[in-house]
Design a protein around this motif. Structure first.
Motif, PDB file in Angstrom:
ATOM      1  N   VAL A 420       0.851  -1.187   0.000  1.00 15.67           N
ATOM      2  CA  VAL A 420       0.000   0.000   0.000  1.00 15.67           C
ATOM      3  C   VAL A 420       0.882   1.230   0.000  1.00 15.67           C
ATOM      4  O   VAL A 420       1.768   1.379   0.862  1.00 15.67           O
ATOM      5  CB  VAL A 420      -0.941   0.018   1.236  1.00 15.67           C
ATOM      6  CG1 VAL A 420      -1.839   1.249   1.202  1.00 15.67           C
ATOM      7  CG2 VAL A 420      -1.776  -1.255   1.292  1.00 15.67           C
ATOM      8  N   TRP A 421       0.672   2.102  -1.005  1.00 16.68           N
ATOM      9  CA  TRP A 421       1.367   3.381  -1.055  1.00 16.68           C
ATOM     10  C   TRP A 421       0.349   4.517  -0.967  1.00 16.68           C
ATOM     11  O   TRP A 421      -0.693   4.490  -1.629  1.00 16.68           O
ATOM     12  CB  TRP A 421       2.131   3.532  -2.371  1.00 16.68           C
ATOM     13  CG  TRP A 421       3.362   2.686  -2.462  1.00 16.68           C
ATOM     14  CD1 TRP A 421       4.605   2.951  -1.971  1.00 16.68           C
ATOM     15  CD2 TRP A 421       3.468   1.409  -3.107  1.00 16.68           C
ATOM     16  NE1 TRP A 421       5.476   1.933  -2.260  1.00 16.68           N
ATOM     17  CE2 TRP A 421       4.803   0.963  -2.968  1.00 16.68           C
ATOM     18  CE3 TRP A 421       2.579   0.594  -3.801  1.00 16.68           C
ATOM     19  CZ2 TRP A 421       5.260  -0.232  -3.481  1.00 16.68           C
ATOM     20  CZ3 TRP A 421       3.015  -0.600  -4.306  1.00 16.68           C
ATOM     21  CH2 TRP A 421       4.345  -1.006  -4.145  1.00 16.68           C
ATOM     22  N   GLU A 422       0.679   5.491  -0.121  1.00 12.53           N
ATOM     23  CA  GLU A 422      -0.142   6.702  -0.023  1.00 12.53           C
ATOM     24  C   GLU A 422       0.792   7.858   0.290  1.00 12.53           C
ATOM     25  O   GLU A 422       1.783   7.705   1.011  1.00 12.53           O
ATOM     26  CB  GLU A 422      -1.191   6.534   1.075  1.00 12.53           C
ATOM     27  CG  GLU A 422      -2.505   7.252   0.778  1.00 12.53           C
ATOM     28  CD  GLU A 422      -2.453   8.730   1.117  1.00 12.53           C
ATOM     29  OE1 GLU A 422      -3.195   9.516   0.505  1.00 12.53           O
ATOM     30  OE2 GLU A 422      -1.683   9.082   2.019  1.00 12.53           O
ATOM     31  N   LYS A 423       0.507   9.020  -0.265  1.00 16.38           N
ATOM     32  CA  LYS A 423       1.440  10.147  -0.180  1.00 16.38           C
ATOM     33  C   LYS A 423       1.720  10.582   1.261  1.00 16.38           C
ATOM     34  O   LYS A 423       2.788  11.127   1.542  1.00 16.38           O
ATOM     35  CB  LYS A 423       0.919  11.311  -0.995  1.00 16.38           C
ATOM     36  CG  LYS A 423      -0.442  11.836  -0.568  1.00 16.38           C
ATOM     37  CD  LYS A 423      -0.910  12.950  -1.485  1.00 16.38           C
ATOM     38  CE  LYS A 423      -2.277  13.488  -1.083  1.00 16.38           C
ATOM     39  NZ  LYS A 423      -2.732  14.572  -1.982  1.00 16.38           N
ATOM     40  N   SER A 424       0.787  10.338   2.171  1.00 14.54           N
ATOM     41  CA  SER A 424       1.031  10.720   3.566  1.00 14.54           C
ATOM     42  C   SER A 424       1.943   9.727   4.281  1.00 14.54           C
ATOM     43  O   SER A 424       2.460  10.034   5.351  1.00 14.54           O
ATOM     44  CB  SER A 424      -0.296  10.845   4.312  1.00 14.54           C
ATOM     45  OG  SER A 424      -0.976   9.606   4.335  1.00 14.54           O
ATOM     46  N   GLY A 425       2.114   8.524   3.721  1.00 15.94           N
ATOM     47  CA  GLY A 425       3.036   7.552   4.295  1.00 15.94           C
ATOM     48  C   GLY A 425       2.554   6.872   5.548  1.00 15.94           C
ATOM     49  O   GLY A 425       3.372   6.445   6.378  1.00 15.94           O
ATOM     50  N   TYR A 426       1.244   6.731   5.742  1.00 14.39           N
ATOM     51  CA  TYR A 426       0.759   6.094   6.969  1.00 14.39           C
ATOM     52  C   TYR A 426       1.003   4.583   6.912  1.00 14.39           C
ATOM     53  O   TYR A 426       1.192   3.980   5.853  1.00 14.39           O
ATOM     54  CB  TYR A 426      -0.717   6.392   7.200  1.00 14.39           C
ATOM     55  CG  TYR A 426      -1.630   6.011   6.052  1.00 14.39           C
ATOM     56  CD1 TYR A 426      -1.917   4.681   5.760  1.00 14.39           C
ATOM     57  CD2 TYR A 426      -2.239   6.992   5.270  1.00 14.39           C
ATOM     58  CE1 TYR A 426      -2.759   4.328   4.731  1.00 14.39           C
ATOM     59  CE2 TYR A 426      -3.078   6.655   4.227  1.00 14.39           C
ATOM     60  CZ  TYR A 426      -3.341   5.323   3.971  1.00 14.39           C
ATOM     61  OH  TYR A 426      -4.176   4.975   2.934  1.00 14.39           O
ATOM     62  N   ASN A 427       0.997   3.967   8.084  1.00 16.51           N
ATOM     63  CA  ASN A 427       1.163   2.523   8.196  1.00 16.51           C
ATOM     64  C   ASN A 427      -0.185   1.823   8.057  1.00 16.51           C
ATOM     65  O   ASN A 427      -1.214   2.338   8.503  1.00 16.51           O
ATOM     66  CB  ASN A 427       1.795   2.147   9.541  1.00 16.51           C
ATOM     67  CG  ASN A 427       3.209   2.686   9.684  1.00 16.51           C
ATOM     68  OD1 ASN A 427       3.965   2.716   8.714  1.00 16.51           O
ATOM     69  ND2 ASN A 427       3.561   3.104  10.889  1.00 16.51           N
ATOM     70  N   THR A 428      -0.157   0.650   7.439  1.00 17.05           N
ATOM     71  CA  THR A 428      -1.381  -0.114   7.237  1.00 17.05           C
ATOM     72  C   THR A 428      -1.238  -1.499   7.840  1.00 17.05           C
ATOM     73  O   THR A 428      -0.137  -2.015   8.031  1.00 17.05           O
ATOM     74  CB  THR A 428      -1.706  -0.248   5.741  1.00 17.05           C
ATOM     75  OG1 THR A 428      -0.629  -0.924   5.086  1.00 17.05           O
ATOM     76  CG2 THR A 428      -1.906   1.113   5.112  1.00 17.05           C
ATOM     77  N   VAL A 429      -2.385  -2.092   8.129  1.00 21.63           N
ATOM     78  CA  VAL A 429      -2.447  -3.470   8.629  1.00 21.63           C
ATOM     79  C   VAL A 429      -3.188  -4.293   7.585  1.00 21.63           C
ATOM     80  O   VAL A 429      -4.325  -3.967   7.214  1.00 21.63           O
ATOM     81  CB  VAL A 429      -3.172  -3.548   9.979  1.00 21.63           C
ATOM     82  CG1 VAL A 429      -3.232  -4.995  10.467  1.00 21.63           C
ATOM     83  CG2 VAL A 429      -2.472  -2.661  11.006  1.00 21.63           C
ATOM     84  N   GLU A 430      -2.524  -5.357   7.094  1.00 20.00           N
ATOM     85  CA  GLU A 430      -3.129  -6.210   6.074  1.00 20.00           C
ATOM     86  C   GLU A 430      -3.512  -7.554   6.686  1.00 20.00           C
ATOM     87  O   GLU A 430      -2.733  -8.156   7.425  1.00 20.00           O
ATOM     88  CB  GLU A 430      -2.166  -6.434   4.894  1.00 20.00           C
ATOM     89  CG  GLU A 430      -1.808  -5.165   4.126  1.00 20.00           C
ATOM     90  CD  GLU A 430      -0.607  -4.448   4.698  1.00 20.00           C
ATOM     91  OE1 GLU A 430       0.117  -5.088   5.506  1.00 20.00           O
ATOM     92  OE2 GLU A 430      -0.400  -3.265   4.375  1.00 20.00           O
ATOM     93  N   TRP A 431      -4.708  -8.007   6.351  1.00 24.15           N
ATOM     94  CA  TRP A 431      -5.215  -9.301   6.806  1.00 24.15           C
ATOM     95  C   TRP A 431      -5.561 -10.137   5.587  1.00 24.15           C
ATOM     96  O   TRP A 431      -6.278  -9.683   4.699  1.00 24.15           O
ATOM     97  CB  TRP A 431      -6.458  -9.137   7.689  1.00 24.15           C
ATOM     98  CG  TRP A 431      -6.261  -8.237   8.864  1.00 24.15           C
ATOM     99  CD1 TRP A 431      -6.442  -6.890   8.911  1.00 24.15           C
ATOM    100  CD2 TRP A 431      -5.844  -8.618  10.178  1.00 24.15           C
ATOM    101  NE1 TRP A 431      -6.167  -6.393  10.161  1.00 24.15           N
ATOM    102  CE2 TRP A 431      -5.799  -7.447  10.965  1.00 24.15           C
ATOM    103  CE3 TRP A 431      -5.515  -9.837  10.779  1.00 24.15           C
ATOM    104  CZ2 TRP A 431      -5.435  -7.462  12.309  1.00 24.15           C
ATOM    105  CZ3 TRP A 431      -5.154  -9.855  12.111  1.00 24.15           C
ATOM    106  CH2 TRP A 431      -5.117  -8.679  12.861  1.00 24.15           C
ATOM    107  N   VAL A 432      -5.054 -11.367   5.536  1.00 23.80           N
ATOM    108  CA  VAL A 432      -5.314 -12.271   4.415  1.00 23.80           C
ATOM    109  C   VAL A 432      -5.936 -13.554   4.957  1.00 23.80           C
ATOM    110  O   VAL A 432      -5.448 -14.121   5.943  1.00 23.80           O
ATOM    111  CB  VAL A 432      -4.024 -12.597   3.635  1.00 23.80           C
ATOM    112  CG1 VAL A 432      -4.320 -13.541   2.470  1.00 23.80           C
ATOM    113  CG2 VAL A 432      -3.375 -11.313   3.115  1.00 23.80           C
TER     114      VAL A 432
END
Length: 445
Positions: A420-432
């Motif tokens: 995941v890329w976003e200009k603000s650079g926030y962290n993401t949590v991915e669930w699979v």
């Protein structure tokens, strides 16, 4: 080919015009009279949704107690027309609070006219997305359940959504916790002979996503499909170490997927819609890993007895949930006696044609949680009612199975990465999450 509709009518079951909109002047004003006379008063109403009357075609669909009729004077794409009707009804329901019937139309004349002017221009379908139209058509329906925060957005944002490349996602989304949920759901379709040989087998799958991400993120999904790994190997000039590769057939994507990137990089790149959506669908016909194998043995002991033995082999290392094995038995079944190594079995007389409603009797073996690498057997003695008719060989429908295996894919499809890329650079949590369930899973006996 576009729809190129000349007019659209909304009629009740009596044939009264509730509302109509003329988009072209190539049809007369008596079109609705022709529809009433030749279609509504005909006994063939509903048998064919496309009728030719004179030089015009009538394409109609009944939704609740309303007929929606599209009049076309030229050769048009019928499938596109019906798709337009379905999407338009979905749009109306989003404004009316989920209802679409004669009363909803009578209570929302002005709003419907405004929407009809936006969703079709000179007979050609336009944008029918409720999320986008609500940005600048701020009037609420009489039974609308949407709050004001969804409709009080300024028009400039709507202009960007309509004219921009990302029409399925609005700007300004903010979440305290940025999360992505990805589910790979597969259905196994199998036809197996009584000796255990596979006659037909395929897997149909879909990738479901639920995104709660702020801003306008750009996602990239990598799978262990053969084409993608071959492309990556060429780019990196070294063999891949991603394990088993699979070949996807009949792949279809959501409109958010960048097909240009997919053709060049063989990775699924997209700006996701907000919330839940279906990212892609696929089918696999080779290299299917069957979670269950069922080996039936059925013997006829004279005219009044049968012996049924079924062995179910679960080869996966996981566990299965909701396992149901259905073994058809003759209609004249009178009594059954069971022995099972796990789970519970019973004869259900509720579907005996002599006692209950259906004409097919079935033996059910229900196993709540089936551990992996195990075998389960069912033995049953079936007593039949003696008949005076000449003995005939019994017709044996196939055994059917129902099951769900979590964290397992019959195709072997796996997620290699989700970035995941976003200009603000926030962290993401991915669930699979993975799940395989039975589609048409049948074994001949």
């Amino acid at each position: 080919m576009p729809v190129s509709a000349s007019a659209i009518y909304f009629l009740n079951l009596r044939g009264d015009v509730l509302i109509n909109r003329l988009y072209r002047d190539d049809v007369g004003g008596n079109m609705v009279d022709a529809f009433r006379m030749h279609i509504m008063q005909s006994k063939e109403l509903g048998t064919c949704p496309v009728r030719q009357i004179g030089g015009c075609s009538f394409l109609y669909m009944r939704i609740s107690n309303v007929y929606i009729v599209i009049v076309v004077s030229s050769n048009a794409n019928v499938a596109c027309a019906f798709k337009f009707v379905v999407e338009a009804v979905t749009l109306f329901k989003s404004y009316f609070g989920g209802a679409f019937d004669e009363d909803a139309i009578r209570n929302n004349f002005v709003l419907i006219y405004e929407l009809l002017d936006e969703i079709m221009d000179f007979g050609y379908p336009q944008n029918l997305s409720p999320e986008i139209l609500k940005l600048y058509i701020t009037q609420e329906g009489v039974r609308s359940s949407f709050s004001s925060k969804h409709v009080d957005r300024p028009v400039p944002n709507a202009t960007l959504q309509v004219t921009g490349a990302v029409g399925w996602r609005r700007e300004g989304l903010v979440y305290k916790k940025n999360e992505v949920f990805l589910d790979i759901v597969e259905s196994v379709n199998l036809l197996m002979s009584s000796k255990g040989s596979v006659l037909r087998c395929d897997v149909t799958g879909k990738v479901l996503m639920k995104c709660f991400l702020s801003g306008m993120p750009d996602l990239k999904l990598g799978l262990n499909d053969k084409i993608g790994l071959e492309k990556e190997s060429q780019l990196k000039s070294r063999p891949t170490k991603s394990g088993k590769t699979i070949e996807l057939d009949d792949v279809t994507f959501h409109q958010c997927v960048n097909l240009t990137r997919f053709n060049s990089e063989k990775t699924v790149s997209f700006v996701p819609p907000d919330g839940e959506f279906e990212l892609m669908k696929y089918r696999i016909t080779e290299g299917v890993n069957l979670p269950f194998r069922v080996l039936p043995t059925i013997k006829e002991l004279g005219r009044t007895r049968m012996e049924v033995n079924v062995k179910s082999v679960f080869g996966a290392k996981m566990f299965a949930l909701g396992v149901v094995i259905k073994i058809p038995v003759p209609k004249q079944t009178a009594k059954t006696n069971f022995q099972v190594t796990s789970g519970k079995a019973k004869y259900n007389p509720a579907i005996d044609c002599l006692v209950w409603k259906s004409s097919i009797c079935t033996t059910w073996c229900r196993i709540r949680k089936f551990p992996g690498q195990t075998e389960s057997t069912l033995s049953a003695e079936v007593e039949l009612i003696s008949t005076i008719t000449e003995k005939k060989s019994l017709t044996r429908p196939p055994i059917q199975m129902e099951f769900q295996v979590p964290m397992f894919t019959a195709s072997g499809l796996r997620v290699r990465f989700l970035k995941v890329w976003e200009k603000s650079g926030y962290n993401t949590v991915e669930w699979v999450r993975y799940i395989t369930k039975a589609g048409s899973y049948e074994i001949r006996c």
